[in-house]
Design a protein around this motif. Structure first.
Motif, PDB file in Angstrom:
ATOM      1  N   THR A  23       0.953  -0.848  -0.101  1.00  0.00           N
ATOM      2  CA  THR A  23       0.132   0.023  -0.309  1.00  0.00           C
ATOM      3  C   THR A  23       0.877   0.877   0.101  1.00  0.00           C
ATOM      4  OG1 THR A  23      -1.727  -0.918   1.200  1.00  0.00           O
ATOM      5  CG2 THR A  23      -1.472   1.324   1.642  1.00  0.00           C
ATOM      6  N   CYS A 159      -9.901   0.856   7.823  1.00  0.00           N
ATOM      7  CA  CYS A 159      -9.924  -0.015   6.676  1.00  0.00           C
ATOM      8  C   CYS A 159      -9.780  -1.262   6.915  1.00  0.00           C
ATOM      9  CB  CYS A 159      -7.960   0.890   6.502  1.00  0.00           C
ATOM     10  SG  CYS A 159      -8.097   1.878   6.024  1.00  0.00           S
ATOM     11  N   ILE A 162     -13.043  -2.272   3.840  1.00  0.00           N
ATOM     12  CA  ILE A 162     -12.844  -1.928   3.164  1.00  0.00           C
ATOM     13  C   ILE A 162     -12.526  -2.804   1.927  1.00  0.00           C
ATOM     14  CG2 ILE A 162     -11.979  -0.219   1.419  1.00  0.00           C
ATOM     15  CD1 ILE A 162     -11.674   1.830   3.380  1.00  0.00           C
ATOM     16  N   ASP A 164     -12.338  -3.184  -1.819  1.00  0.00           N
ATOM     17  CA  ASP A 164     -11.767  -2.570  -2.744  1.00  0.00           C
ATOM     18  C   ASP A 164     -10.343  -2.884  -2.166  1.00  0.00           C
ATOM     19  OD1 ASP A 164     -11.656  -2.162  -5.604  1.00  0.00           O
ATOM     20  OD2 ASP A 164     -10.603  -0.530  -4.416  1.00  0.00           O
ATOM     21  N   ASP A 165      -9.492  -3.165  -3.332  1.00  0.00           N
ATOM     22  CA  ASP A 165      -8.117  -2.898  -3.095  1.00  0.00           C
ATOM     23  C   ASP A 165      -7.486  -1.579  -2.922  1.00  0.00           C
ATOM     24  OD1 ASP A 165      -7.377  -4.807  -1.895  1.00  0.00           O
ATOM     25  OD2 ASP A 165      -6.384  -5.814  -3.525  1.00  0.00           O
ATOM     26  N   ASN A 166      -8.133  -1.063  -4.214  1.00  0.00           N
ATOM     27  CA  ASN A 166      -7.558   0.671  -4.616  1.00  0.00           C
ATOM     28  C   ASN A 166      -8.609   1.966  -3.551  1.00  0.00           C
ATOM     29  OD1 ASN A 166      -5.835   0.046  -6.791  1.00  0.00           O
ATOM     30  ND2 ASN A 166      -7.379  -0.121  -7.723  1.00  0.00           N
ATOM     31  N   GLU A 167      -9.226   1.561  -3.433  1.00  0.00           N
ATOM     32  CA  GLU A 167     -10.277   2.255  -2.335  1.00  0.00           C
ATOM     33  C   GLU A 167      -9.641   2.108  -0.832  1.00  0.00           C
ATOM     34  OE1 GLU A 167     -14.422   2.924  -0.293  1.00  0.00           O
ATOM     35  OE2 GLU A 167     -14.578   1.332  -2.149  1.00  0.00           O
ATOM     36  N   ARG A 168      -8.604   0.720  -0.144  1.00  0.00           N
ATOM     37  CA  ARG A 168      -8.670   0.666   0.809  1.00  0.00           C
ATOM     38  C   ARG A 168      -6.929   1.784   0.400  1.00  0.00           C
ATOM     39  NH1 ARG A 168      -8.984  -3.623   0.658  1.00  0.00           N
ATOM     40  NH2 ARG A 168      -6.708  -4.655   0.439  1.00  0.00           N
ATOM     41  N   LYS A 169      -6.272   1.378  -0.445  1.00  0.00           N
ATOM     42  CA  LYS A 169      -4.966   1.727  -0.605  1.00  0.00           C
ATOM     43  C   LYS A 169      -5.290   3.676  -0.095  1.00  0.00           C
ATOM     44  CE  LYS A 169      -2.797  -1.385  -2.930  1.00  0.00           C
ATOM     45  NZ  LYS A 169      -1.985  -2.257  -4.638  1.00  0.00           N
ATOM     46  N   GLU A 170      -6.082   4.186  -1.027  1.00  0.00           N
ATOM     47  CA  GLU A 170      -6.669   5.328  -0.696  1.00  0.00           C
ATOM     48  C   GLU A 170      -6.973   5.708   0.771  1.00  0.00           C
ATOM     49  OE1 GLU A 170      -5.633   8.219  -3.378  1.00  0.00           O
ATOM     50  OE2 GLU A 170      -4.808   6.285  -4.248  1.00  0.00           O
ATOM     51  N   GLN A 171      -7.341   5.451   1.596  1.00  0.00           N
ATOM     52  CA  GLN A 171      -7.727   5.367   2.151  1.00  0.00           C
ATOM     53  C   GLN A 171      -6.706   5.440   3.018  1.00  0.00           C
ATOM     54  OE1 GLN A 171     -11.119   6.285   3.747  1.00  0.00           O
ATOM     55  NE2 GLN A 171      -9.767   7.476   5.093  1.00  0.00           N
ATOM     56  N   ARG A 174      -4.893   8.188   2.979  1.00  0.00           N
ATOM     57  CA  ARG A 174      -5.401   9.788   3.236  1.00  0.00           C
ATOM     58  C   ARG A 174      -5.554   9.980   4.933  1.00  0.00           C
ATOM     59  NH1 ARG A 174      -9.293   8.246  -0.549  1.00  0.00           N
ATOM     60  NH2 ARG A 174     -11.233   7.198   1.213  1.00  0.00           N
TER      61      ARG A 174
END
Length: 213
Positions: A23, A159, A162, A164-171, A174
């Motif tokens: 991540t 997290c 979550i 979805d991998d991409n959504e988790r990485k973005e979170q 942030r």
């Protein structure tokens, strides 16, 4: 955390940073005068590895010796340290860069000298954004351990569910940004987040490899 301990090893393990299998990625940046940080990283490597887990791959930027004189200086540097726990031998085969070289590396990444020592985070070598988490060489081991626990706990906050991998990485990114912003206000640190790089992180590393190796 990964035992990548020098710029030369970054070149050898370049594929790791292209696979997007983590991540976050990060590196410690400090000088040979930041002796407390240098010792702590080596002495508590296993703990840092557990804390960062599968979320973040952290590595060092240290200087491997190229001549027998440099090997002697490396032995002399670590001879003055007292390690209370087992330390991987490879970590005492290299020493931190001196101030001028560390500042040169920082300048490549747009990091201010007063932010050293620090951890520099990025999402992928193809990205241009960095987050800088300043450290303090005067912090005790207990304070450093507390900081790292809070840091990596904050990254994972909210997290777990979550999918979805991409959504988790973005979170997680942030979360990291929010945590560093809060720490910067508490410690009255300004410009803690570097401006977007003109080049990708990977391009900056390539320039550094060409310049310093």
């Amino acid at each position: 955390m990964n035992p990548i301990k020098s710029l030369e090893e970054i070149r050898k393990h370049w594929k790791i940073f292209e696979d997007r299998w983590k991540t976050l990625y990060a590196f410690f940046l400090y000088t040979n005068e930041d002796r407390n940080i240098a010792r702590y990283v080596r002495e508590y490597f296993r703990e840092l590895d557990q804390l960062s887990g599968n979320t973040c791959l952290i590595f060092l930027i240290d200087k491997p010796p190229r001549t027998w004189e440099e090997e002697a200086r490396t032995r002399e540097y670590w001879k003055e340290f007292t390690f209370r726990t087992w330390v991987w031998e490879g970590f005492t085969e290299v020493i931190p860069y001196d101030r001028s070289k560390a500042y040169e590396i920082a300048e490549f990444f747009g990091i201010f000298p007063n932010h050293i020592p620090c951890i520099v985070f990025f999402r992928n070598i193809n990205e241009r954004e960095l987050l800088v988490y300043p450290l303090d060489n005067s912090w005790s081991d207990e304070r450093l351990t507390r900081e790292f626990r809070e840091l990596f706990s904050a990254i994972r906050e909210g997290c777990e569910n979550i999918g979805d991998d991409n959504e988790r990485k973005e979170q997680m990114w942030r979360n990291l940004e929010r945590f560093i912003r809060r720490r910067s206000r508490e410690q009255t640190i300004v410009n803690f987040i570097t401006h977007p790089l003109a080049r990708s992180v990977g391009d900056v590393f390539r320039r550094l490899l060409f310049r310093l190796l």
